[in-house]
Design a protein around this motif. Structure first.
Motif, PDB file in Angstrom:
ATOM      1  N   LEU A 250      73.777  34.579 -65.963  1.00  0.00           N
ATOM      2  CA  LEU A 250      72.572  36.321 -65.723  1.00  0.00           C
ATOM      3  C   LEU A 250      71.302  35.260 -65.612  1.00  0.00           C
ATOM      4  N   LEU A 251      71.031  33.715 -65.823  1.00  0.00           N
ATOM      5  CA  LEU A 251      70.138  32.969 -65.707  1.00  0.00           C
ATOM      6  C   LEU A 251      69.327  32.945 -64.645  1.00  0.00           C
ATOM      7  N   SER A 252      70.561  33.426 -63.193  1.00  0.00           N
ATOM      8  CA  SER A 252      70.310  33.512 -61.712  1.00  0.00           C
ATOM      9  C   SER A 252      68.951  34.328 -61.415  1.00  0.00           C
ATOM     10  N   LYS A 253      68.726  34.908 -62.038  1.00  0.00           N
ATOM     11  CA  LYS A 253      68.137  36.434 -61.568  1.00  0.00           C
ATOM     12  C   LYS A 253      66.745  35.710 -62.425  1.00  0.00           C
ATOM     13  N   PHE A 254      66.590  35.057 -63.245  1.00  0.00           N
ATOM     14  CA  PHE A 254      65.468  33.592 -63.828  1.00  0.00           C
ATOM     15  C   PHE A 254      64.500  33.193 -62.507  1.00  0.00           C
ATOM     16  N   PHE A 255      65.579  32.607 -61.304  1.00  0.00           N
ATOM     17  CA  PHE A 255      65.258  31.963 -60.474  1.00  0.00           C
ATOM     18  C   PHE A 255      64.764  32.228 -59.621  1.00  0.00           C
ATOM     19  N   LEU A 256      63.661  31.742 -58.534  1.00  0.00           N
ATOM     20  CA  LEU A 256      63.319  32.315 -57.188  1.00  0.00           C
ATOM     21  C   LEU A 256      64.000  31.388 -56.321  1.00  0.00           C
ATOM     22  N   TRP A 257      64.112  30.347 -56.983  1.00  0.00           N
ATOM     23  CA  TRP A 257      65.238  29.399 -56.094  1.00  0.00           C
ATOM     24  C   TRP A 257      65.681  28.043 -57.035  1.00  0.00           C
ATOM     25  N   ALA A 258      66.991  27.851 -57.097  1.00  0.00           N
ATOM     26  CA  ALA A 258      67.475  26.737 -58.150  1.00  0.00           C
ATOM     27  C   ALA A 258      68.062  25.256 -56.975  1.00  0.00           C
ATOM     28  N   SER A 259      68.135  23.901 -58.214  1.00  0.00           N
ATOM     29  CA  SER A 259      69.213  23.476 -57.583  1.00  0.00           C
ATOM     30  C   SER A 259      69.877  22.874 -58.605  1.00  0.00           C
ATOM     31  N   VAL A 260      71.566  22.169 -58.656  1.00  0.00           N
ATOM     32  CA  VAL A 260      72.153  22.321 -59.530  1.00  0.00           C
ATOM     33  C   VAL A 260      73.007  20.921 -59.624  1.00  0.00           C
TER      34      VAL A 260
ATOM     35  N   GLU B   1      74.817  17.893 -61.737  1.00  0.00           N
ATOM     36  CA  GLU B   1      75.904  17.973 -62.407  1.00  0.00           C
ATOM     37  C   GLU B   1      76.261  16.365 -62.893  1.00  0.00           C
ATOM     38  N   GLY B   2      75.845  16.259 -64.334  1.00  0.00           N
ATOM     39  CA  GLY B   2      76.135  15.484 -65.206  1.00  0.00           C
ATOM     40  C   GLY B   2      76.950  14.923 -65.736  1.00  0.00           C
ATOM     41  N   LYS B   3      77.301  13.885 -66.712  1.00  0.00           N
ATOM     42  CA  LYS B   3      79.067  13.075 -67.187  1.00  0.00           C
ATOM     43  C   LYS B   3      78.936  15.148 -68.101  1.00  0.00           C
ATOM     44  N   ASP B   4      77.997  14.905 -68.939  1.00  0.00           N
ATOM     45  CA  ASP B   4      78.489  15.858 -70.113  1.00  0.00           C
ATOM     46  C   ASP B   4      77.162  16.944 -70.449  1.00  0.00           C
ATOM     47  N   TYR B   5      76.623  17.641 -68.737  1.00  0.00           N
ATOM     48  CA  TYR B   5      76.178  18.546 -69.107  1.00  0.00           C
ATOM     49  C   TYR B   5      76.160  19.029 -66.981  1.00  0.00           C
ATOM     50  N   VAL B   6      75.398  20.162 -67.247  1.00  0.00           N
ATOM     51  CA  VAL B   6      74.590  21.090 -65.700  1.00  0.00           C
ATOM     52  C   VAL B   6      72.970  20.970 -65.890  1.00  0.00           C
ATOM     53  N   ARG B   7      72.152  20.984 -65.149  1.00  0.00           N
ATOM     54  CA  ARG B   7      71.361  20.584 -64.857  1.00  0.00           C
ATOM     55  C   ARG B   7      70.264  21.976 -64.068  1.00  0.00           C
ATOM     56  N   ILE B   8      70.002  23.129 -64.350  1.00  0.00           N
ATOM     57  CA  ILE B   8      68.905  24.261 -62.812  1.00  0.00           C
ATOM     58  C   ILE B   8      67.902  23.655 -63.308  1.00  0.00           C
ATOM     59  N   ILE B   9      67.637  23.087 -61.700  1.00  0.00           N
ATOM     60  CA  ILE B   9      65.909  22.960 -61.806  1.00  0.00           C
ATOM     61  C   ILE B   9      65.875  24.040 -60.532  1.00  0.00           C
ATOM     62  N   GLY B  10      64.241  24.451 -60.772  1.00  0.00           N
ATOM     63  CA  GLY B  10      63.686  25.218 -59.822  1.00  0.00           C
ATOM     64  C   GLY B  10      62.567  26.104 -60.361  1.00  0.00           C
ATOM     65  N   TYR B  11      62.603  27.092 -59.165  1.00  0.00           N
ATOM     66  CA  TYR B  11      60.998  28.051 -60.167  1.00  0.00           C
ATOM     67  C   TYR B  11      61.382  28.946 -59.777  1.00  0.00           C
ATOM     68  N   ASP B  12      60.525  29.782 -60.858  1.00  0.00           N
ATOM     69  CA  ASP B  12      61.348  31.507 -61.237  1.00  0.00           C
ATOM     70  C   ASP B  12      60.572  32.052 -60.227  1.00  0.00           C
ATOM     71  N   LYS B  13      60.186  33.841 -60.215  1.00  0.00           N
ATOM     72  CA  LYS B  13      59.405  34.552 -60.014  1.00  0.00           C
ATOM     73  C   LYS B  13      58.462  34.284 -59.354  1.00  0.00           C
ATOM     74  N   GLU B  14      57.491  33.686 -60.400  1.00  0.00           N
ATOM     75  CA  GLU B  14      56.357  33.744 -60.050  1.00  0.00           C
ATOM     76  C   GLU B  14      55.616  32.340 -60.013  1.00  0.00           C
ATOM     77  N   ALA B  15      56.864  31.858 -59.454  1.00  0.00           N
ATOM     78  CA  ALA B  15      56.729  30.307 -58.777  1.00  0.00           C
ATOM     79  C   ALA B  15      56.678  29.166 -60.434  1.00  0.00           C
ATOM     80  N   LYS B  16      56.900  29.286 -60.830  1.00  0.00           N
ATOM     81  CA  LYS B  16      56.386  28.180 -62.456  1.00  0.00           C
ATOM     82  C   LYS B  16      58.182  27.629 -61.757  1.00  0.00           C
ATOM     83  N   ARG B  17      57.578  26.434 -62.685  1.00  0.00           N
ATOM     84  CA  ARG B  17      58.204  25.245 -62.536  1.00  0.00           C
ATOM     85  C   ARG B  17      60.068  26.284 -63.974  1.00  0.00           C
ATOM     86  N   LEU B  18      61.149  26.152 -63.342  1.00  0.00           N
ATOM     87  CA  LEU B  18      61.462  26.725 -64.530  1.00  0.00           C
ATOM     88  C   LEU B  18      63.192  25.504 -64.169  1.00  0.00           C
ATOM     89  N   GLU B  19      63.764  25.065 -65.587  1.00  0.00           N
ATOM     90  CA  GLU B  19      64.465  23.974 -65.838  1.00  0.00           C
ATOM     91  C   GLU B  19      64.956  23.904 -67.052  1.00  0.00           C
TER      92      GLU B  19
END
Length: 241
Positions: free
Chosen positions: A174-184, A186-204
């Motif tokens: 469901l987190l997809s709908k909050f991102f204008l775009w994002a990159s994923v 993947e680390g050893k014990d985590y997945v980090r999603i980094i991008g911008y929201d629909k308001e063009a603000k940083r979202l991580e």
């Protein structure tokens, strides 16, 4: 052939197709990305109909990604696995314009500048033919060319096996709908999603198994960076977790 020449050819081709009124077709897209140290070109075929989209990337590497409604799949064979959202520059341009309630109905070049990035949209005969995005020193340009071709999108999809099995709880998608775009990442014990929201603000955000703001099944969601409004929307979406 330089970029200006390519652009002129693409415009003439698309105008030709529009004159003859082809209603169905697929898209050939060329994507160029340049920075201070690196440059590359990617070509892809795009079949799109309603809530279905198939993107076949032909070079420099071969893979396919698919969107069915709000689900995304990706793979380098005929087996495609569920993944976080994937958006090309065309998707980003349309979503940006829609969310910001901008008018690009007239032909021309539209430039929009945000704090962290800028988007340029080139429109001819009501169609977006080029999108340019600049983030820092990285410039990504997509040229869009529509080719007339009859196709059955469901028949094309039947060539692929779509795998929905994933270790992550469905709620996280469901987190997809909050991102204008994002990159994923993947680390050893985590997945980090980094991008911008629909308001063009940083979202991580980060998904891991140790700690976070919300616990969903055996995973945690940690909100690393978000605007106040997006933070509120995420909290409402995950209420009860």
């Amino acid at each position: 052939m330089n970029i200006c020449s390519i652009n002129a050819v693409l415009i003439l081709i698309i105008l030709f197709f529009q004159v003859f009124g082809f209603s169905d077709g697929y898209y050939i897209r060329m994507v160029y990305e340049t920075s201070n140290s690196v440059s590359f070109m990617r070509s892809e075929e795009v079949y799109e109909s309603g809530d279905y989209k198939i993107v076949i990337v032909n070079s420099p590497e071969n893979f396919v990604w698919v969107r069915i409604n709000d689900k995304y799949y990706i793979g380098s064979t005929n087996t495609l696995s569920r993944t976080f959202q994937i958006k090309d520059l065309s998707d980003i341009a349309y979503e940006y314009v829609k969310f910001k309630k901008l008018d690009i109905s007239n032909d021309g070049v539209y430039r929009f500048t945000e704090e962290a990035f800028s988007i340029e949209i080139f429109v001819v005969s009501g169609e977006i033919l080029r999108v340019v995005r600049k983030v820092g020193d990285v410039t990504t340009t997509m040229y869009i060319n529509k080719i007339p071709k009859q196709f059955d999108i469901k028949a094309l999809l039947s060539k692929y096996k779509l795998v929905d099995t994933t270790p992550l709880p469905e709620k996280f998608f469901l987190l997809s709908k909050f991102f204008l775009w994002a990159s994923v990442v993947e680390g050893k014990d985590y997945v980090r999603i980094i991008g911008y929201d629909k308001e063009a603000k940083r979202l991580e955000v980060e998904i891991n198994k140790t700690s976070g703001d919300y616990k969903i099944d055996s995973y945690y969601l940690k909100i690393l960076k978000a605007s106040d409004s997006t933070m509120k929307e995420i909290r409402n979406a995950l209420r009860g977790y």
